[in-house]
Design an enzyme around this catalytic site. Structure first.
Site, short mmCIF file in Angstrom:
data_model
loop_
_atom_site.label_atom_id
_atom_site.label_comp_id
_atom_site.label_asym_id
_atom_site.label_seq_id
_atom_site.Cartn_x
_atom_site.Cartn_y
_atom_site.Cartn_z
N GLU A 1 -4.19 4.47 3.69
CA GLU A 1 -3.36 3.65 2.82
C GLU A 1 -4.17 3.20 1.61
OE1 GLU A 1 -0.90 0.65 4.96
OE2 GLU A 1 -2.09 1.28 6.69
N ASN B 1 1.22 4.51 1.81
CA ASN B 1 0.85 5.11 3.09
C ASN B 1 0.96 6.63 2.94
OD1 ASN B 1 0.66 5.96 5.75
ND2 ASN B 1 1.79 4.21 6.56
N THR C 1 0.82 -1.20 0.00
CA THR C 1 0.00 0.00 0.00
C THR C 1 0.86 1.26 0.00
OG1 THR C 1 -0.11 0.04 2.43
CG2 THR C 1 -1.88 -1.12 1.25
#
Length: 314
Positions: A260, A214, A212
């Site tokens: 995220e 962030n 992901t």
């Protein structure tokens, strides 16, 4: 489109213009009516259309600590206004000294001396000057003295969002805070966007097979309620389908709230240090803590598939 930060940035030879004034956070569908009419009137008169707004939000200066969550940062508002045909945006630094300006002084210093207003377009609830003492009636009264016209535009659009209440920035913030991003999108006329810089997190998503981005969000950002959402990750000029997580990551006893985004089926993305956007399409589920990592992985697979379906439908 020209962007000015403060009265001193306005060109010395600036001529007549059509002006509208307001915070215009989110540039929602009601705001679009006012700004659109200002642009239309400017074209009729053959002069530029100017939007005057403020930074920081006036409430933060008048009542410190009360800064509302922002639906769009100033650069995003400027992009949206440019898309509506605005010729210039004037961002006035809202200071304690500026807040003391009387309504009459505001008109003279901003509208008359600097922008040479030919027309001013506002909503019916527009207030300005010290203690918000000025209103559209007072603005109109001064217009006869300073040779500008005033037009009041009804900005109160309604729909299903918020149970039929008139569309407003306040209502939009409430819906975002509740996780109703679909309702917020109805008011905005587009998905709610969160922006920020991609930073290094715990990298658990990468370990689980769902890397992901962030996002360290901009100050005062209106972040949706904790949960999983379908939407898009905007980076490198691309708009990538994404599964988005907002929350403290209770599975790993997290304390810090994060945003995220997993770019669905994209491999090898390296976005660290980049400024990105996340557009929220739909709420999928709330934040949960599972009994095992295996159960979490099963749920994530279901989440990603549901996000694929919602994005495909959109």
């Amino acid at each position: 489109m020209q962007r000015w930060h403060g009265l001193e940035d306005i060109p010395q030879d600036w001529g007549r213009s059509v002006v509208t004034i307001g915070s215009y956070d989110g540039v929602h569908r009601g705001h679009q009516l006012i700004i659109g009419r200002a642009v239309e009137r400017a074209r009729q008169l053959g002069v530029p259309a100017v939007v005057v707004t403020f930074e920081p939000h006036p409430s933060e200066v008048v009542r410190p600590g009360s800064h509302p969550p922002l639906l769009a940062p100033h650069h995003r508002r400027a992009e949206l206004m440019a898309g509506l045909g605005v010729d210039a945006v004037l961002v006035l630094p809202f200071t304690a000294e500026f807040s003391q300006l009387s309504p009459a002084d505001f008109v003279v210093k901003v509208l008359v001396d600097k922008l040479h207003a030919r027309a001013v377009i506002e909503g019916p609830n527009f207030r300005f000057g010290h203690r918000a003492a000025g209103n559209v009636d007072f603005l109109t009264e001064l217009g006869s003295t300073y040779d500008y016209e005033v037009e009041v535009v009804d900005l109160f659009v309604t729909g299903e969002a918020g149970g039929g209440k008139p569309f407003s920035s306040t209502l939009t913030r409430r819906l975002v805070a509740e996780g109703d991003v679909a309702g917020a999108a109805e008011i905005l006329g587009r998905p709610h966007r969160v922006e920020g810089t991609v930073v290094r997190g715990a990298q658990r998503g990468r370990e689980l097979g769902y890397p992901t981005a962030n996002v360290d969000t901009l100050p005062h950002t209106a972040v949706p309620a904790d949960g999983v959402y379908a939407g898009w990750l905007l980076a490198d000029g691309e708009r990538m389908p994404a599964a988005i997580s907002v929350g403290t990551n209770p599975q790993f006893d997290g304390k810090e709230r994060t945003v995220e985004a997993y770019a669905i089926d994209r491999i090898g993305l390296d976005l660290y240090g980049q400024h990105v956007g996340i557009d929220f399409l739909a709420y999928v589920r709330g934040q949960l803590k599972f009994s095992s990592i295996e159960e979490l992985l099963e749920a994530m697979a279901v989440d990603v598939q549901r996000c694929r379906e919602l994005i495909a439908q959109a």
